[in-house]
Design a protein around this motif. Sequence first.
Motif, PDB file in Angstrom:
ATOM      1  N   THR A  50     -54.586  37.205   1.951  1.00 56.85           N
ATOM      2  CA  THR A  50     -53.500  37.974   2.573  1.00 56.85           C
ATOM      3  C   THR A  50     -53.564  37.888   4.093  1.00 56.85           C
ATOM      4  N   GLY A  51     -54.763  37.739   4.658  1.00 56.90           N
ATOM      5  CA  GLY A  51     -54.869  37.537   6.100  1.00 56.90           C
ATOM      6  C   GLY A  51     -54.240  36.227   6.524  1.00 56.90           C
ATOM      7  N   ALA A  52     -54.511  35.173   5.741  1.00 53.73           N
ATOM      8  CA  ALA A  52     -53.892  33.882   6.031  1.00 53.73           C
ATOM      9  C   ALA A  52     -52.376  33.951   5.857  1.00 53.73           C
ATOM     10  N   LEU A  53     -51.944  34.704   4.847  1.00 55.92           N
ATOM     11  CA  LEU A  53     -50.508  34.872   4.624  1.00 55.92           C
ATOM     12  C   LEU A  53     -49.858  35.550   5.830  1.00 55.92           C
ATOM     13  N   ALA A  54     -50.539  36.548   6.393  1.00 53.97           N
ATOM     14  CA  ALA A  54     -50.002  37.234   7.565  1.00 53.97           C
ATOM     15  C   ALA A  54     -49.936  36.302   8.768  1.00 53.97           C
ATOM     16  N   ASP A  55     -50.985  35.484   8.972  1.00 61.66           N
ATOM     17  CA  ASP A  55     -50.968  34.526  10.084  1.00 61.66           C
ATOM     18  C   ASP A  55     -49.861  33.498   9.919  1.00 61.66           C
ATOM     19  N   ARG A  56     -49.629  33.076   8.693  1.00 62.61           N
ATOM     20  CA  ARG A  56     -48.657  32.007   8.455  1.00 62.61           C
ATOM     21  C   ARG A  56     -47.229  32.530   8.299  1.00 62.61           C
ATOM     22  N   TRP A  57     -47.084  33.694   7.648  1.00 63.42           N
ATOM     23  CA  TRP A  57     -45.749  34.216   7.333  1.00 63.42           C
ATOM     24  C   TRP A  57     -45.325  35.241   8.376  1.00 63.42           C
ATOM     25  N   SER A  58     -45.870  36.462   8.285  1.00 60.10           N
ATOM     26  CA  SER A  58     -45.476  37.524   9.220  1.00 60.10           C
ATOM     27  C   SER A  58     -46.483  38.654   9.130  1.00 60.10           C
ATOM     28  N   ARG A  59     -47.107  38.974  10.242  1.00 55.16           N
ATOM     29  CA  ARG A  59     -48.024  40.108  10.253  1.00 55.16           C
ATOM     30  C   ARG A  59     -47.262  41.419  10.098  1.00 55.16           C
ATOM     31  N   ARG A  60     -46.095  41.487  10.696  1.00 54.05           N
ATOM     32  CA  ARG A  60     -45.256  42.675  10.539  1.00 54.05           C
ATOM     33  C   ARG A  60     -44.818  42.832   9.082  1.00 54.05           C
ATOM     34  N   GLY A  61     -44.388  41.747   8.462  1.00 54.76           N
ATOM     35  CA  GLY A  61     -43.989  41.800   7.066  1.00 54.76           C
ATOM     36  C   GLY A  61     -45.133  42.216   6.162  1.00 54.76           C
ATOM     37  N   ALA A  62     -46.341  41.785   6.489  1.00 52.26           N
ATOM     38  CA  ALA A  62     -47.509  42.168   5.700  1.00 52.26           C
ATOM     39  C   ALA A  62     -47.731  43.678   5.768  1.00 52.26           C
ATOM     40  N   LEU A  63     -47.531  44.265   6.949  1.00 51.61           N
ATOM     41  CA  LEU A  63     -47.696  45.716   7.083  1.00 51.61           C
ATOM     42  C   LEU A  63     -46.646  46.478   6.273  1.00 51.61           C
ATOM     43  N   VAL A  64     -45.413  45.990   6.291  1.00 50.34           N
ATOM     44  CA  VAL A  64     -44.342  46.644   5.521  1.00 50.34           C
ATOM     45  C   VAL A  64     -44.662  46.597   4.035  1.00 50.34           C
TER      46      VAL A  64
END
Length: 369
Positions: A50-64
């Motif tokens: 999920t950390g890699a997903l946030a770096d690649r996709w969206s850290r803001r989206g990961a928080l939501v």
Amino acid sequence: MAAAWAVADSLVPLYPLYALLFADTGLSQAEISALFAVWSLTALVAEVPTGALADRWSRRGALVLASLLEAAGFVLWTALPSLASFAAGFVLWGIGGALASGSAEALIYEGLTDPAGYTRVSGRLDAARLVAQVPTAFAATALFALGGYALVGWASVGTCLVAAALAARFPEAPRRPDGDAAAEVRSFARTLWSGAVEALRRPGLRVVVLAAAVLGGIDGVEEYWPLMAGDWGVPAAAVPVATLAIPLAGAVGAALADRAGRLPARWLLALLVVAAAALWTAALWAHPAALAAVAVFYGLYCAVLVVAEARLQDRITGPHRATITSVAGLGVELASLPVFAAWALGGAGAIALLVLAVVPVVAVGLRVR
């Protein structure tokens, strides 16, 4: 914005009561510890991806998404209270926690005009989260009196949705898509691999990751504040208010972390040893007033923890900040498992011994510049 999100993310009435919800549903101490282990194991598996997903996709989206998953877990707990639904809720919450882990730190650190101020900002945000437990405790007490665990649960779902809405307002630079789906998958895999390798192979970074992980794992003890209070003679309805001094002391410690970070490493380690002694004293006393000693433990511990986490962010360079922070988060989840086992075997006294056990590792990490 960050402060508002941090407060909203902490204003969840179920937080001071869910351990009691489990106990009142009929679960044993061993089953409660097993649920906490499910929570940690889920986060353990999801943490780095999920950390890699946030770096690649969206850290803001990961928080939501993190807040939305937590809300879904609380829906299960409230609508269908049972061992199975509690476990399923912890799986959702574990994935959500993994999504938030690393994402918030990366967004905040890279949004600062002066990264040297991160210790101060991080300490204040941690303090805001902990101070938010005061109105949370009073809200939990009032809601429980009005509608029991059901009302507390649905109110918690609502606060998670508010946190998701606030997280959606974080500023973030847009990511560039790599093209087709296959290219995106390859890019995600590269981010995951590169971040994990950097965290584990760079000597100066690796030791700080380890120190932050083992120290952060001790924070799993906060799950047991309500049970400590109940075991030491505090009535269930009074537990949320009776334990308020603990997060408030933690808030003071976190707020003073910037000053603590200027101390020599040996003084920080001394604070950690004193914290362990305070928790051990509380365990031996086993009286409602012993919660004051627990508060001393938590205040000192939080000050050292914020310093360790800030040292980690200072050591990270490059585009993989959320992934590397998630590697540390993975370590936190692993380190929390002995905390849960220690509680099941020996209560607060055993956890105090664990605090002493991590001091040598933290000593090495805090000396790295």
